[in-house]
Design an enzyme around this catalytic site. Structure first.
Site, PDB file in Angstrom:
ATOM      1  NE  ARG A  30      44.039  37.062  40.636  1.00 60.16           N
ATOM      2  CZ  ARG A  30      42.931  37.711  40.256  1.00 60.16           C
ATOM      3  NH1 ARG A  30      41.795  37.486  40.865  1.00 60.16           N
ATOM      4  NH2 ARG A  30      42.956  38.556  39.235  1.00 60.16           N
ATOM      5  CE1 TYR A  65      39.264  32.126  37.512  1.00 58.82           C
ATOM      6  CE2 TYR A  65      39.141  33.840  35.843  1.00 58.82           C
ATOM      7  CZ  TYR A  65      39.441  33.444  37.129  1.00 58.82           C
ATOM      8  OH  TYR A  65      39.932  34.357  38.033  1.00 58.82           O
ATOM      9  CD  GLU A 105      38.184  30.742  50.412  1.00 59.30           C
ATOM     10  OE1 GLU A 105      37.647  31.137  51.464  1.00 59.30           O
ATOM     11  OE2 GLU A 105      39.193  31.270  49.919  1.00 59.30           O
ATOM     12  CG  ASN A 108      34.925  30.647  43.523  1.00 55.82           C
ATOM     13  OD1 ASN A 108      35.503  31.660  43.936  1.00 55.82           O
ATOM     14  ND2 ASN A 108      35.232  30.067  42.383  1.00 55.82           N
ATOM     15  NE  ARG A 138      36.416  36.266  35.639  1.00 55.48           N
ATOM     16  CZ  ARG A 138      36.524  35.972  36.917  1.00 55.48           C
ATOM     17  NH1 ARG A 138      35.857  34.961  37.434  1.00 55.48           N
ATOM     18  NH2 ARG A 138      37.292  36.686  37.684  1.00 55.48           N
ATOM     19  NE  ARG A 166      44.799  34.097  38.529  1.00 58.49           N
ATOM     20  CZ  ARG A 166      43.528  34.492  38.398  1.00 58.49           C
ATOM     21  NH1 ARG A 166      42.559  33.820  39.010  1.00 58.49           N
ATOM     22  NH2 ARG A 166      43.234  35.537  37.658  1.00 58.49           N
ATOM     23  CG  ASN A 174      33.526  39.363  37.552  1.00 60.55           C
ATOM     24  OD1 ASN A 174      32.825  40.022  36.794  1.00 60.55           O
ATOM     25  ND2 ASN A 174      34.293  39.918  38.470  1.00 60.55           N
ATOM     26  CB  SER A 223      42.656  30.095  38.969  1.00 58.99           C
ATOM     27  OG  SER A 223      42.274  31.076  39.924  1.00 58.99           O
ATOM     28  CG  HIS A 259      39.620  30.228  45.225  1.00 61.18           C
ATOM     29  ND1 HIS A 259      38.849  31.353  45.073  1.00 61.18           N
ATOM     30  CD2 HIS A 259      39.855  30.093  46.546  1.00 61.18           C
ATOM     31  CE1 HIS A 259      38.636  31.888  46.263  1.00 61.18           C
ATOM     32  NE2 HIS A 259      39.239  31.144  47.179  1.00 61.18           N
TER      33      HIS A 259
END
Ligand code: DQA
Length: 143
Positions: free
Chosen positions: A111, A23, A98, A74, A18, A107, A11, A102, A100
């Site tokens: 997650r 995002y 790593e 990611n 999106r 969240r 995605n 957000s 992300h």
């Protein structure tokens, strides 16, 4: 010159369209352009995105065999679910960060767990595109 790999999971090809409230409105192509603009004089960057778990795993193995110097990952939702992605990182033994976009901890609880984070040197979450820039900077200064 070193080579770093930038891997984006499911995605993330939809960035810009999106859930822009989460995002943002910039696209994956914008991210690639911005990273190349900042780093192209210092490091070769290879980008790959897929919505398919196996394709991500195949690419990590190929990058491991090619002995790339670092990985920015990611994994999207596979971060939270994929033992297979985690195992591919464990096997690759690449210095990885790593990222992300957000802040995972603001969240849903599902997650908050990353299966891949333990295989990475560190995790950057919630800084948007700056997270990728910071990850590349970190890998560069790490030598
Ligand atoms: C994400 C966070 C994940 O939980 C989510 O499934 C994504 C994007 C991020 O960059 O914030 O697809 O990895």
């Amino acid at each position: 010159m070193k080579t770093f790999a930038i891997l984006n999971g499911p995605n993330l090809d939809r960035l810009g369209k999106r859930e822009p409230e989460i995002y943002g409105r910039a696209t994956l192509a914008d991210l690639e352009r911005a990273l190349r603009a900042e780093f192209e004089a210092r490091v070769r960057l290879e980008f790959f995105q897929s919505n398919h778990e196996g394709a991500l795993i195949d690419r990590i193995a190929a990058w491991a065999d090619a002995k790339v110097d670092g990985l920015v990952l990611n994994g999207g939702a596979f971060t939270h679910t994929s033992v297979a992605l985690r195992d591919s990182l464990a096997g690759a033994k690449l210095p990885a960060v790593e990222v992300h976009l957000s802040n995972l901890y603001q969240r849903e609880e599902f997650r908050h767990r990353s299966l891949t984070a333990p295989l990475c040197l560190g995790v950057i979450t919630g800084l948007g595109f700056e997270g990728y820039h910071a990850a590349v900077r970190f890998l560069l200064q790490r030598g």
